[in-house]
Design a protein around this motif. Structure first.
Motif, PDB file in Angstrom:
ATOM      1  N   TRP A  58       0.773  -1.402  -0.001  1.00 57.21           N
ATOM      2  CA  TRP A  58      -0.020  -0.028   0.168  1.00 57.21           C
ATOM      3  C   TRP A  58       0.744   1.174  -0.037  1.00 57.21           C
ATOM      4  O   TRP A  58       0.408   2.358  -0.365  1.00 57.21           O
ATOM      5  N   SER A  59       2.017   1.435   0.528  1.00 61.66           N
ATOM      6  CA  SER A  59       2.904   2.301   0.867  1.00 61.66           C
ATOM      7  C   SER A  59       4.165   2.617  -0.335  1.00 61.66           C
ATOM      8  O   SER A  59       4.797   3.421  -0.036  1.00 61.66           O
ATOM      9  N   CYS A  60       4.037   2.124  -1.014  1.00 66.13           N
ATOM     10  CA  CYS A  60       5.051   2.003  -2.139  1.00 66.13           C
ATOM     11  C   CYS A  60       4.520   1.831  -3.718  1.00 66.13           C
ATOM     12  O   CYS A  60       4.101   0.532  -4.119  1.00 66.13           O
ATOM     13  N   VAL A  61       4.585   2.729  -4.386  1.00 64.99           N
ATOM     14  CA  VAL A  61       3.845   2.626  -5.750  1.00 64.99           C
ATOM     15  C   VAL A  61       4.951   1.671  -6.711  1.00 64.99           C
ATOM     16  O   VAL A  61       4.470   1.550  -7.779  1.00 64.99           O
ATOM     17  N   HIS A  62       6.020   1.436  -6.263  1.00 65.21           N
ATOM     18  CA  HIS A  62       6.897   0.547  -7.053  1.00 65.21           C
ATOM     19  C   HIS A  62       7.001  -0.830  -6.720  1.00 65.21           C
ATOM     20  O   HIS A  62       7.917  -1.601  -6.976  1.00 65.21           O
ATOM     21  N   GLY A  63       5.997  -1.426  -5.911  1.00 63.30           N
ATOM     22  CA  GLY A  63       5.747  -2.675  -5.421  1.00 63.30           C
ATOM     23  C   GLY A  63       6.381  -2.757  -3.905  1.00 63.30           C
ATOM     24  O   GLY A  63       5.756  -2.512  -3.086  1.00 63.30           O
ATOM     25  N   VAL A  64       7.503  -3.314  -3.737  1.00 60.56           N
ATOM     26  CA  VAL A  64       8.190  -3.278  -2.409  1.00 60.56           C
ATOM     27  C   VAL A  64       9.738  -2.670  -2.499  1.00 60.56           C
ATOM     28  O   VAL A  64      10.492  -2.905  -1.583  1.00 60.56           O
ATOM     29  N   GLU A  65       9.735  -1.906  -3.425  1.00 53.08           N
ATOM     30  CA  GLU A  65      11.247  -1.279  -3.625  1.00 53.08           C
ATOM     31  C   GLU A  65      11.423  -0.291  -2.090  1.00 53.08           C
ATOM     32  O   GLU A  65      12.770  -0.024  -1.977  1.00 53.08           O
ATOM     33  N   ARG A  66      10.647   0.058  -1.654  1.00 51.39           N
ATOM     34  CA  ARG A  66      10.805   1.085  -0.581  1.00 51.39           C
ATOM     35  C   ARG A  66      11.643   0.247   0.635  1.00 51.39           C
ATOM     36  O   ARG A  66      12.247   1.183   1.254  1.00 51.39           O
ATOM     37  N   TRP A  67      11.695  -1.089   0.512  1.00 51.71           N
ATOM     38  CA  TRP A  67      12.439  -1.657   1.507  1.00 51.71           C
ATOM     39  C   TRP A  67      13.631  -2.570   1.022  1.00 51.71           C
ATOM     40  O   TRP A  67      14.393  -3.231   1.617  1.00 51.71           O
ATOM     41  N   ARG A  68      14.015  -1.828  -0.192  1.00 49.72           N
ATOM     42  CA  ARG A  68      15.342  -2.305  -0.655  1.00 49.72           C
ATOM     43  C   ARG A  68      16.087  -1.333  -1.689  1.00 49.72           C
ATOM     44  O   ARG A  68      17.357  -1.595  -1.913  1.00 49.72           O
TER      45      ARG A  68
END
Length: 768
Positions: free
Chosen positions: A317-327
């Motif tokens: 929900w919190s990253c429009v790039h999938g799960v890139e916010r965490w890597r």
């Protein structure tokens, strides 16, 4: 039939426990509370458990347990802390779920990924651990199996859903923009958050043949609640909900409107937000506008989904790039620092992945001869994390080695738990590396390395630091990840010496100094510290003895020889562990390499020093309380003879410290007397004490007085000899003397006991 409404609350705080002690150490940014768990609980989670509903005159007409009426999840690490430190809030959560289970046949509570890791980025083994441990924690605290699970940041992909389905989870809640397409007879029809029908449930058919139900929350309305101040007015909040419900109902009278928000939205982000929520809940309970409350499990039971959805993978929900916010440096930030980059995210994850791979390899090889099935034992370890009383049963089922080797097994399992805690999503969520969240993650990683070394492994610490060197802070003076790790983690890590010295201080504060030859133990959630004094030299004032440091469930632990000596001759003779500030402790391990450690005050982290100072001050308050209470009794007897010519008050610093004890003594001595003269004296006392408190009491004295008042009424409300009229007079007296006293906790006690049993007291406390 009416329109269905479900309000979901996500209650989560990241793991904050010190890796060595297992307690949350003071966090300066959370002042005036000790740390952020306490602050958020007092500002949000507790108010939601006792949400006030007021009439036009400001009187309390209802105290609503919001957990009875909202769908919610509680993070396991948060629930563990609540049960230990704020049990009244945990009990209201549990009661809310039980109430909804009776009402709807399905409970409001759902599970949550154990450490809030981003599951699409986790290995299959780690996915299973996080899900299985979460289920064990939920079953322990709520007494039933969970039907749904909240995914960290709603991060999802097919392997994640497969693991959930394998473990018996039947539904998840996602953001609408995570839907990619709807499957129809003609194929896939693309959808987005604007075209998706969020008023119905969907199903995902998995490659294994299993299925997962999915409910999408109302994204726009949830955002308005979280960020646009919608909680400032309960009626406006209700109006927006009704508007959303009507939109969902268009063409589907059985539609469900679901709102999802963080729990701290109600109170912490928006003061008195819990009252706005309580207002909305009461409107729905009254079936206003033909809207009624339900929960997700009950809705799916009544409306099994048939429409198939295809998800964006991976997505959150919190990253429009999938799960890139965490890597990676994908551009998703909190927005607070324009121009900053997040290139530090990749090396941080790479370093932690290196740690986890080393942990997994060491666990597999070392546990193989010691456990019947190391992989399955690790999955079942969640039952012990949830309920330590099951440790013996767990060991009997899974450990095969000699009892002397069981300590190794427990260390290996703890190593895995610490390693997983390092991947809590918050470490990557914010704008820079130099924050508490990455510091906590690196602390858990280092503790996992320590446990690896203690069980015969060789932790790749230097390679870990080299990888962290590539993580560069946006604030140049801060440096890089290696410097951050060495300055904020390595220098603050506990050693056997600091642990034993911590035990010394706590035993002294608890007045449990060990007699010569008799072991005494103090227990922390993550460690037990046993101390034995073997001899004391009165001339040099040196103490010598043995110590044992045990991880949870261990039998033998690490055995140490220690030598305590004062650094100053001012330390009183004959008083063991008398002064932390003038203490030096030498420790020698009696096994293995017989390493030596030393510890003094400077060797503790600032947070640990704050904790120890807090222990000392608590002990000092306890020590001084009888003397101050006795002084207050004497002063109380003299106040009626205090003339007006003595205004203003002289020596205000003395009165300030005494003011809470004066209030306490008035409570204890405020007995109704038939003598008019005695009554007049009491009135005069109260007026003069009130003048002292109003003019002199500091916020600290005020808080202490509030605590005394709460403790007094908690005792009196349970006393069979207490009368309604007497306690009502006591409240009136405190109001006169301590006009700013916070009655919130006492109001909750009276509400739970029944205001009808205490009508006069309830009236004094502000109930209608």
């Amino acid at each position: 039939m009416g329109a269905s409404l479900c309000i979901h609350g996500h209650f989560y705080q990241p793991p904050r426990e010190d890796p060595w002690l297992g307690i949350i150490l003071p966090e300066a940014s959370a002042a005036p509370m000790m740390h952020w768990n306490e602050r958020i609980t007092r500002e949000s989670y507790a108010p939601l458990a006792f949400a006030r509903r007021l009439d036009a005159q400001g009187k309390i007409v209802d105290v609503l347990n919001c957990y009875e009426w909202i769908n919610f999840n509680v993070g396991p690490t948060l629930m563990r802390w609540l049960v230990r430190e704020m049990p009244e809030v945990a009990k209201r959560m549990q009661a809310g779920d039980a109430h909804s289970l009776r009402r709807l046949g399905h409970g409001n509570a759902i599970a949550q990924v154990y450490h809030h890791v981003i599951l699409p980025l986790a290995s299959l083994q780690d996915k299973r651990c996080e899900v299985r441990w979460a289920i064990a924690d939920f079953q322990h605290h709520f007494g039933r199996a969970p039907q749904g699970m909240w995914l960290s940041e709603c991060a999802v992909d097919t392997p994640t859903l497969e693991v959930l389905a394998e473990e018996g989870i039947s539904f998840v809640i996602l953001a609408p923009r995570q839907a990619k397409a709807i499957v129809t007879a003609d194929g896939e029809t693309p959808v987005d958050e604007n075209s998706l029908n969020i008023g119905q449930g969907y199903v995902v058919h998995l490659p294994s043949g299993q299925r997962m139900n999915v409910l999408f929350y109302h994204g726009a309305l949830s955002q308005r609640i979280a960020f646009e101040g919608l909680l400032a007015n309960g009626e406006a909040f209700w109006g927006r909900i009704v508007e959303a419900v009507r939109q969902s109902q268009a063409g589907n009278p059985e539609a469900l409107t679901t709102i999802a928000t963080d729990g701290e939205t109600y109170g912490h982000h928006f003061p008195f937000g819990e009252m706005a929520l309580a207002y909305v809940l009461e409107q729905a309970l009254a079936r206003r506008d033909d809207v009624f409350l339900t929960n997700v499990a009950a809705y799916f039971a009544a409306h099994p989904p048939t429409c198939q959805v295809v998800l964006h993978e991976p997505s959150s929900w919190s990253c429009v790039h999938g799960v890139e916010r965490w890597r990676s440096d994908c551009g998703c930030t909190t927005g607070g620092h324009p121009g900053w980059n997040q290139r530090w995210r990749t090396p941080l994850r790479n370093a932690l992945e290196l740690m986890k791979q080393a942990v997994n390899t060491h666990y597999a090889s070392t546990a193989a001869p010691l456990m019947r099935n190391p992989a399955e034992a690790l999955l079942e370890y969640g039952t012990v994390l949830a309920n330590p009383e099951l440790a013996e049963q767990f060991a009997g089922r899974w450990f095969t080695g000699e009892p002397a080797l069981h300590d190794v097994c427990w260390k290996l399992l703890s190593m895995q738990e610490q390693a997983l805690a390092a991947f809590a999503s918050c470490a990557w969520f914010f704008d820079d590396l130099y924050r508490l969240e990455p510091q906590h993650s690196l602390g858990y990683a280092y503790r996992a390395f320590e446990l690896m070394n203690l069980t015969g492994g060789v932790a790749p610490l230097e390679q870990f630091k080299i990888m962290l060197e590539e993580a560069v802070s946006n604030a140049p003076p801060q440096g890089n990840g290696k410097q951050f790790f060495e300055q904020e983690v390595l220098t603050q890590a506990d050693t056997p010496a600091t642990l034993l010295l911590t035990g010394c201080v706590r035993l002294q504060c608890e007045e449990r100094e060990p007699p010569i030859g008799q072991p005494v133990e103090c227990l922390f959630p993550h460690v037990g510290i046993e101390l034995t004094v073997q001899q004391y030299n009165e001339e040099t004032r040196v103490l010598e003895g043995t110590g044992v440091i045990r991880n949870p469930h261990e039998k033998q632990g690490r055995v140490m020889q220690w030598r305590w000596q004062p650094l100053s001759v001012s330390v009183a003779p004959g008083v063991p562990f008398a002064s932390l500030a003038h203490t030096h402790l030498e420790v020698r391990e009696t096994q293995g390499e017989q390493r030596r450690y030393t510890a003094s005050l400077n060797d503790f982290s600032p947070a640990t020093r704050s904790y120890l100072l807090h222990l000392v001050l608590q002990a000092e308050e306890k020590r001084r309380k009888p003397a101050l209470a006795a002084a207050a009794k004497h002063v109380l007897a003299m106040i009626p003879y205090w003339g007006n010519e003595q205004y203003p008050v002289h020596a205000p610093e003395w009165w300030n410290g005494l003011s809470p004890y004066l209030v306490l003594e008035v409570l204890h001595n405020n007995n109704t007397s038939p003598l008019p003269q005695r009554h007049a004296e009491q009135q005069l006392q109260q007026e003069k004490i009130a003048a002292i408190v109003r003019s002199l009491a500091t916020p600290a004295a005020q808080r202490l007085g509030e605590r005394f008042v709460q403790e007094y009424f908690a005792t009196k409300l349970q006393c069979p000899h207490s009368t309604d009229a007497h306690l009502a007079r006591q409240v009136a007296m405190v109001r006169a003397v301590f006009p700013e006293n916070d009655w919130w906790a006492v109001q909750n006690m009276v509400w739970e006991l029944g205001v009808d049993k205490w009508p006069l007291l309830a009236g004094q406390l502000g109930f209608a």
